[in-house]
Design an enzyme around this catalytic site. Structure first.
Site: not given
Ligand code: NAD
Length: 469
Positions: A243, A277
């Site tokens: 997501e 999101c």
């Molecule tokens: P992010 O990708 O920086 O981090 C998300 C999670 O992934 C965190 O727990 C982080 O620690 C972990 N992570 C970071 N690098 C990783 C890697 N290489 N491998 C595995 N895990 C890793 O995202 P964010 O900044 O926390 O969230 C914001 C983003 O999320 C925005 O782009 C938003 O649109 C999206 N989002 C999408 C949805 C949806 O349902 N589509 C919902 C909420 C947020």
């Protein structure tokens, strides 16, 4: 006062780690907690616990698993006040919205617990019976982001457990507290190892997605990270639900009620200070009503109280963390440097990561603020005269999460909605999600869906039994 006693949940027990991770209140910039910073040893223990618990949980009757998922919801609801206060402190969102998120998480558990996946009898001809059953996948890695840490973690916990999988869940290092607390509250009644909650820094997520001990990764976060998750899951062909980000467009037709639409559109863009999101991230507004919509929204932007979410009357909080704050400020600086018209509200000047609510007045289509996901309280408003042109601009992106159409004529709105290349589209409202409706992104906004029967199926694999005679 810092909160240093929250523990991870591994194999039904409290677990700590040698290293610690600091948690910052984004409204003040102050360190408010330190939590375990798990490394490889803690991850190994959590995966072993989840693997050991899997056969017993898989063989637990569906109704018993549903009762436990339901009880997770009841427990969250019963502790909502404590959880919501903690959520505001670590995430920054206003108290009322923190309460809303916590109660939505409770409701999601209870709603998900009512879903079933009956066996399917499939016609197999004379002398033979054929049945497809939806069996659990195994051990799931759940990884959640910082904008809705509680509800987006529950979107993984509830269906994963209901379908018979066990789970290791990792919330974002920016917002680990409330999810750790939920782990503490449920560890007494969820069988040991079925749900494990671990927290750690940047190294932990990649360690999880590459680990052969997981059968599936359910990830919510940015598109850039989603790509890395897919790559690191490839060697062991893990099942994936991704997501990811969005750049949701609104198309506002000239027949709308301006005051009503301006207000709804405002909240569709600025709820949680734009860190949603499925927030409206670009609004294409018909030329006939453009000035009126812009001026109404500007009034709201000037009036909306932004501040520390724990204070009464605050409607919008800060950006949740420093790196995101810097990204949003850079986008704002880009708008200023290019001389785009800005209509702004008030934001606290010091302490936290505050960015004023900002409307960008008709920037060009190629501008960064139109092309990129801002994930903050800045909304570009773009004029259109030809709806075909608006639809084509709305779709001219690699993203495809959701979109909105605003019109007094529902039939017209539906015809536009049908042509938007997104996983969800809402008419005359925004942000309307349901535990019973599939939710997911098209194009680079994701792979697979969460919620509803389709979301539950994503935690299973079809297994077909053929019985002769
Ligand atoms: P992010 O990708 O920086 O981090 C998300 C999670 O992934 C965190 O727990 C982080 O620690 C972990 N992570 C970071 N690098 C990783 C890697 N290489 N491998 C595995 N895990 C890793 O995202 P964010 O900044 O926390 O969230 C914001 C983003 O999320 C925005 O782009 C938003 O649109 C999206 N989002 C999408 C949805 C949806 O349902 N589509 C919902 C909420 C947020």
């Amino acid at each position: 006062m810092t909160h240093n006693t929250l523990s991870m949940t591994i194999n039904g027990q409290a677990a700590d780690s040698q290293n610690r991770l600091e948690v910052v209140n984004p409204a003040t910039g102050a360190v408010i907690a330190s939590v375990p910073d798990a490394g490889a040893p803690e991850l190994e223990t959590a995966i072993s616990a989840a693997r050991a618990a899997f056969p017993g949980w898989r063989d637990t009757p569906w109704a018993e698993r549903a009762a436990i998922v339901n009880r997770i919801g009841e427990t969250i609801a019963a502790n909502a006040a404590e959880l919501a206060t903690m959520l505001t402190r670590e995430q920054g969102k206003p108290a009322e919205q923190a309460q809303f998120e916590v109660m939505a998480a409770a409701q999601w558990c209870q709603a998900t617990a009512t879903l079933t996946l009956p066996d399917r009898e499939i016609e197999a001809g004379p002398g033979r019976r054929q049945v497809t059953r939806y069996v659990p996948i195994g051990v799931v890695a759940g990884i959640s982001p910082w904008n809705f840490p509680v509800v987006l973690s529950i979107w993984k916990i509830a269906p994963a457990l209901l379908a018979g999988n066990t789970l290791v869940l990792k919330p974002s290092p920016f917002t680990p507290m409330t999810v750790l607390r939920i782990g503490e509250l449920i560890r007494d009644f969820v069988p040991a190892g079925v749900i494990n909650v671990i927290t750690g820094g940047d190294a932990l997520g990649p360690m999880m997605t590459a680990h052969p001990g997981f059968d599936k990764v359910s990830f919510t976060g940015s598109t850039a990270t989603g790509r890395r998750v897919m790559e690191s899951a490839a060697p062991t062909l893990k099942r994936l639900t991704l997501e990811l980000g969005g750049n949701d467009a609104a198309i506002v037709m000239p027949d709308v009620n301006v005051t009503e639409t301006a207000e709804k559109l405002f909240w569709s863009a600025f709820t949680n200070s734009g860190q949603v999101c499925v927030a409206t991230k670009r609004a294409y507004v018909h030329n006939d009503i453009y000035d009126a919509i812009r001026d109404e929204m500007a009034k709201l932007a000037k009036a909306v109280p932004m501040g520390d979410g724990s204070q009464q009357g605050v409607a919008l909080g800060p950006i949740q963390n420093k790196p995101q704050y810097e990204r949003v400020k850079a986008l704002l600086a880009d708008c200023e440097a290019n001389g785009y018209g800005l209509l702004q509200g008030e934001a606290p000047q010091d302490g936290g990561f505050f960015v004023p609510v900002t409307l960008v007045d008709n920037p060009p289509e190629e501008s960064r603020i139109v092309r990129e996901e801002q994930f903050g309280p800045i909304l570009p408003l773009v004029r259109f005269t030809d709806v075909e042109d608006a639809i084509s601009k709305a779709n001219n992106t690699d993203m495809g999460l959701a979109g909105t159409v605003w019109s007094a004529d529902t039939e017209t709105a539906l015809r536009i909605a049908e042509r938007m290349d997104t996983g969800s589209v809402w008419i005359n409202e925004g942000l309307a999600l349901s535990p019973f409706a599939a939710f997911g992104g098209r194009k680079q906004s994701g792979v697979g869906v969460e919620n509803g029967v389709e979301g539950l199926l994503a935690y299973t694999e079809p297994k077909t039994f053929v019985v002769a005679g």
